[in-house]
Design a protein around this motif. Sequence first.
Motif, mmCIF file in Angstrom:
data_model
loop_
_atom_site.group_PDB
_atom_site.id
_atom_site.type_symbol
_atom_site.label_atom_id
_atom_site.label_comp_id
_atom_site.label_asym_id
_atom_site.label_seq_id
_atom_site.Cartn_x
_atom_site.Cartn_y
_atom_site.Cartn_z
ATOM 1 N N GLY A 110 -2.672 16.446 76.491
ATOM 2 C CA GLY A 110 -2.409 16.492 75.064
ATOM 3 C C GLY A 110 -1.404 17.574 74.737
ATOM 4 O O GLY A 110 -1.230 18.546 75.461
ATOM 5 N N HIS A 111 -0.778 17.435 73.572
ATOM 6 C CA HIS A 111 0.223 18.404 73.135
ATOM 7 C C HIS A 111 0.019 18.771 71.676
ATOM 8 O O HIS A 111 0.955 19.151 70.998
ATOM 9 C CB HIS A 111 1.638 17.839 73.324
ATOM 10 C CG HIS A 111 1.958 17.567 74.753
ATOM 11 N ND1 HIS A 111 2.494 18.502 75.595
ATOM 12 C CD2 HIS A 111 1.761 16.464 75.505
ATOM 13 C CE1 HIS A 111 2.656 17.983 76.808
ATOM 14 N NE2 HIS A 111 2.209 16.748 76.774
ATOM 15 N N ALA A 112 -1.187 18.617 71.180
ATOM 16 C CA ALA A 112 -1.446 18.904 69.781
ATOM 17 C C ALA A 112 -1.563 20.405 69.568
ATOM 18 O O ALA A 112 -1.934 21.164 70.457
ATOM 19 C CB ALA A 112 -2.735 18.217 69.329
ATOM 20 N N ARG A 113 -1.249 20.826 68.346
ATOM 21 C CA ARG A 113 -1.446 22.206 67.950
ATOM 22 C C ARG A 113 -1.936 22.197 66.518
ATOM 23 O O ARG A 113 -1.729 21.254 65.768
ATOM 24 C CB ARG A 113 -0.128 22.996 68.056
ATOM 25 C CG ARG A 113 1.025 22.315 67.352
ATOM 26 C CD ARG A 113 2.295 23.139 67.437
ATOM 27 N NE ARG A 113 3.426 22.384 66.967
ATOM 28 C CZ ARG A 113 3.726 22.200 65.699
ATOM 29 N NH1 ARG A 113 2.969 22.706 64.764
ATOM 30 N NH2 ARG A 113 4.783 21.499 65.353
ATOM 31 N N THR A 114 -2.607 23.272 66.112
ATOM 32 C CA THR A 114 -3.149 23.346 64.772
ATOM 33 C C THR A 114 -2.058 23.744 63.797
ATOM 34 O O THR A 114 -1.269 24.639 64.070
ATOM 35 C CB THR A 114 -4.300 24.370 64.721
ATOM 36 O OG1 THR A 114 -5.288 23.975 65.664
ATOM 37 C CG2 THR A 114 -4.902 24.431 63.342
ATOM 38 N N GLY A 115 -2.035 23.098 62.623
ATOM 39 C CA GLY A 115 -1.043 23.443 61.607
ATOM 40 C C GLY A 115 0.166 22.559 61.686
ATOM 41 O O GLY A 115 0.319 21.737 62.576
ATOM 42 N N GLY A 154 1.286 2.706 67.592
ATOM 43 C CA GLY A 154 1.494 4.113 67.897
ATOM 44 C C GLY A 154 0.227 4.942 67.788
ATOM 45 O O GLY A 154 -0.035 5.818 68.622
ATOM 46 N N VAL A 155 -0.587 4.676 66.766
ATOM 47 C CA VAL A 155 -1.840 5.417 66.609
ATOM 48 C C VAL A 155 -2.800 5.107 67.740
ATOM 49 O O VAL A 155 -3.437 6.003 68.311
ATOM 50 C CB VAL A 155 -2.477 5.107 65.235
ATOM 51 C CG1 VAL A 155 -3.847 5.770 65.123
ATOM 52 C CG2 VAL A 155 -1.572 5.577 64.106
ATOM 53 N N ALA A 197 4.494 11.576 66.935
ATOM 54 C CA ALA A 197 4.063 12.266 65.719
ATOM 55 C C ALA A 197 2.548 12.391 65.655
ATOM 56 O O ALA A 197 2.008 13.430 65.267
ATOM 57 C CB ALA A 197 4.589 11.523 64.491
ATOM 58 N N VAL A 198 1.837 11.337 66.040
ATOM 59 C CA VAL A 198 0.368 11.381 66.019
ATOM 60 C C VAL A 198 -0.158 12.347 67.072
ATOM 61 O O VAL A 198 -1.147 13.058 66.849
ATOM 62 C CB VAL A 198 -0.220 9.968 66.221
ATOM 63 C CG1 VAL A 198 -1.740 10.017 66.337
ATOM 64 C CG2 VAL A 198 0.176 9.061 65.056
ATOM 65 N N LEU A 199 0.497 12.405 68.237
ATOM 66 C CA LEU A 199 0.063 13.330 69.277
ATOM 67 C C LEU A 199 0.157 14.778 68.814
ATOM 68 O O LEU A 199 -0.639 15.633 69.237
ATOM 69 C CB LEU A 199 0.911 13.135 70.543
ATOM 70 C CG LEU A 199 0.540 11.962 71.449
ATOM 71 C CD1 LEU A 199 1.556 11.807 72.563
ATOM 72 C CD2 LEU A 199 -0.859 12.143 72.024
ATOM 73 N N GLN A 200 1.121 15.091 67.962
ATOM 74 C CA GLN A 200 1.281 16.467 67.492
ATOM 75 C C GLN A 200 0.345 16.804 66.333
ATOM 76 O O GLN A 200 0.270 17.962 65.932
ATOM 77 C CB GLN A 200 2.732 16.727 67.079
ATOM 78 C CG GLN A 200 3.672 16.870 68.260
ATOM 79 C CD GLN A 200 4.974 17.547 67.884
ATOM 80 O OE1 GLN A 200 5.389 17.522 66.738
ATOM 81 N NE2 GLN A 200 5.620 18.162 68.854
ATOM 82 N N SER A 201 -0.353 15.817 65.774
ATOM 83 C CA SER A 201 -1.351 16.102 64.739
ATOM 84 C C SER A 201 -2.710 16.259 65.424
ATOM 85 O O SER A 201 -3.158 15.352 66.122
ATOM 86 C CB SER A 201 -1.397 14.981 63.703
ATOM 87 O OG SER A 201 -1.767 13.757 64.296
ATOM 88 N N PRO A 202 -3.371 17.404 65.280
ATOM 89 C CA PRO A 202 -4.600 17.673 66.046
ATOM 90 C C PRO A 202 -5.711 16.690 65.723
ATOM 91 O O PRO A 202 -6.049 16.502 64.547
ATOM 92 C CB PRO A 202 -4.991 19.087 65.610
ATOM 93 C CG PRO A 202 -3.854 19.618 64.841
ATOM 94 C CD PRO A 202 -3.000 18.487 64.389
ATOM 95 N N PRO A 203 -6.325 16.073 66.708
ATOM 96 C CA PRO A 203 -7.425 15.140 66.452
ATOM 97 C C PRO A 203 -8.648 15.813 65.847
ATOM 98 O O PRO A 203 -9.486 15.157 65.237
ATOM 99 C CB PRO A 203 -7.726 14.551 67.836
ATOM 100 C CG PRO A 203 -7.152 15.513 68.803
ATOM 101 C CD PRO A 203 -5.969 16.133 68.141
ATOM 102 N N VAL A 204 -8.759 17.159 65.992
ATOM 103 C CA VAL A 204 -9.908 17.851 65.422
ATOM 104 C C VAL A 204 -9.946 17.715 63.906
ATOM 105 O O VAL A 204 -11.023 17.716 63.297
ATOM 106 C CB VAL A 204 -9.889 19.344 65.840
ATOM 107 C CG1 VAL A 204 -8.708 20.070 65.225
ATOM 108 C CG2 VAL A 204 -11.202 20.021 65.468
ATOM 109 N N PRO A 220 -0.523 10.936 56.825
ATOM 110 C CA PRO A 220 0.268 12.006 56.203
ATOM 111 C C PRO A 220 0.805 13.029 57.200
ATOM 112 O O PRO A 220 1.942 13.482 57.070
ATOM 113 C CB PRO A 220 -0.729 12.650 55.223
ATOM 114 C CG PRO A 220 -1.685 11.560 54.889
ATOM 115 C CD PRO A 220 -1.844 10.779 56.161
ATOM 116 N N LEU A 221 -0.020 13.391 58.207
ATOM 117 C CA LEU A 221 0.454 14.354 59.197
ATOM 118 C C LEU A 221 1.583 13.772 60.053
ATOM 119 O O LEU A 221 2.489 14.492 60.476
ATOM 120 C CB LEU A 221 -0.698 14.802 60.093
ATOM 121 C CG LEU A 221 -1.742 15.726 59.451
ATOM 122 C CD1 LEU A 221 -2.884 15.979 60.415
ATOM 123 C CD2 LEU A 221 -1.106 17.039 59.028
#
Length: 504
Positions: A246-251, A332-333, A402-409, A431-432
Amino acid sequence: MATATTRAPRILLGPACLAGALALLPLGYLAVRALERGPGFAWSVMTTEGTAQLLGRSLALAAAVVAACLVLGISLAWLTVRTALPGGRAWSVAVTLPLAVPSYVAAFAWLSAVPGLSGFTGSAVALTLVSYPYVYLPVAAALRGIDPAQEEASRSLGVGPSRTFLRVVLPQLRPAAAGGALLVALYVLSDFGAVSLMRYDTFTRGIYTSYQASFDRTPAAALSVVLVAMTVGLVALETRTRGRRGHARTGTGTARPAVPARLGRWTAPALAWAAAVFAAAVAFPLGTLGYWLATGNRSTWDPAGLFGTALTTLGVAAAGAALTTVLALPVGVVAARHRGRAAGLLEQAAYAGHALPGITVALSMVFFAVRYATPLYQELPLLVCAYAVLFLPLAVAATRAAVLQSPPVLEDVARSLGRGPLNVLRTVTVPLAAPGVAAGAALTFVVCMKELPATLLLRPTGMDTLATRLWTETGVASYADAAPYAAALILLAAVPSYLLGRKR
């Protein structure tokens, strides 16, 4: 309790399957046509020496263009995002403008100026200069999302800048670079205009020649099957290269912006590098068109017809981009949030039509309309569907990233507060991911404007786009008459390309 990462994709499986079915429609056509005279005949076509030569030539061209695009895209992304390059914001826009130049326009510009530049070399040069932004854009976006603290920690341990880039930054760029390289490879394999003008035989040119040479479509369908197999192999290779990390980050941004690296004595070479790429990819084709505009006979120009053709081009491209984006969102999602076999199959199905030549996709649409949807034959919706099949991967790749960069948490939190999967998708996930989805839509809009072979076959009677008029005039060697349509096409496509650079 089920989380957003497990429940939301299930809700989207139905729409994603619909998008995958549309993308696989040309494969159904190929299966019918290729087996029309029996499996033995199809196998004999696919195993001839000529087919092996086409395979080698196509793969060699794709490999050369991908390698060159990786060098151009990664180097320019690093210069414009992570260094104090003078005029960095302007350069970040300028290096995306080659997206507005059709491959056949670039090929014509170079061939008319350097007649000996044909065959493999000419095709590689033209295709590299128009397709490297497919690598540049995702890599630049990834560089903006990398936390600079990791690089600073590496430097504090005594690791030099070059080793820090190779050991810390480059592995984090791998998914973005691999996705961009895949798009470049598929673009090269499906290109028809540049290789035709450069007289370099690839699968697309071989298929087109086979279609034109005989009423028997079976040999061309068999060749197309080989091309599809190459596409599936490339997608599988990219999936392995991307990895499952994964490559997500918060914010919505990094913890703090990275400090631009000072170039020092490398400032002049860096500026020269960016300027040389821009000159070869944008300034040179525009200069060639300017020459033909200046030397052409203005009395033969039709400003009203040019304006009407431009409006038609914008409308058709907008419709194609809208449908493609809507179909790409669920795919994509699901690809970003679901780890099962179904997600992988759906993503691979979305890529299937992109490597097919436009003429094969167009003929599959004609086949479907004549047999099952007669009212759609030679109508605009059929052309729009062909655009969706051809360019679905562009929108899917942008949406997935884009979805990968939005945190699943964040989706998990929304679910824990009692929101349903659809509500989470509408208020959190979309939205993210909206900026990335919009970028994919803009990119799709650009390529829809430039698409040629499918438009030639599927356009309604009496309808012309800038691409078809340009090809018609070029086909009869009326280069001066073709120049206004080429210039208008580049200028219109430059607007979303400029906005992509500005937004990035």
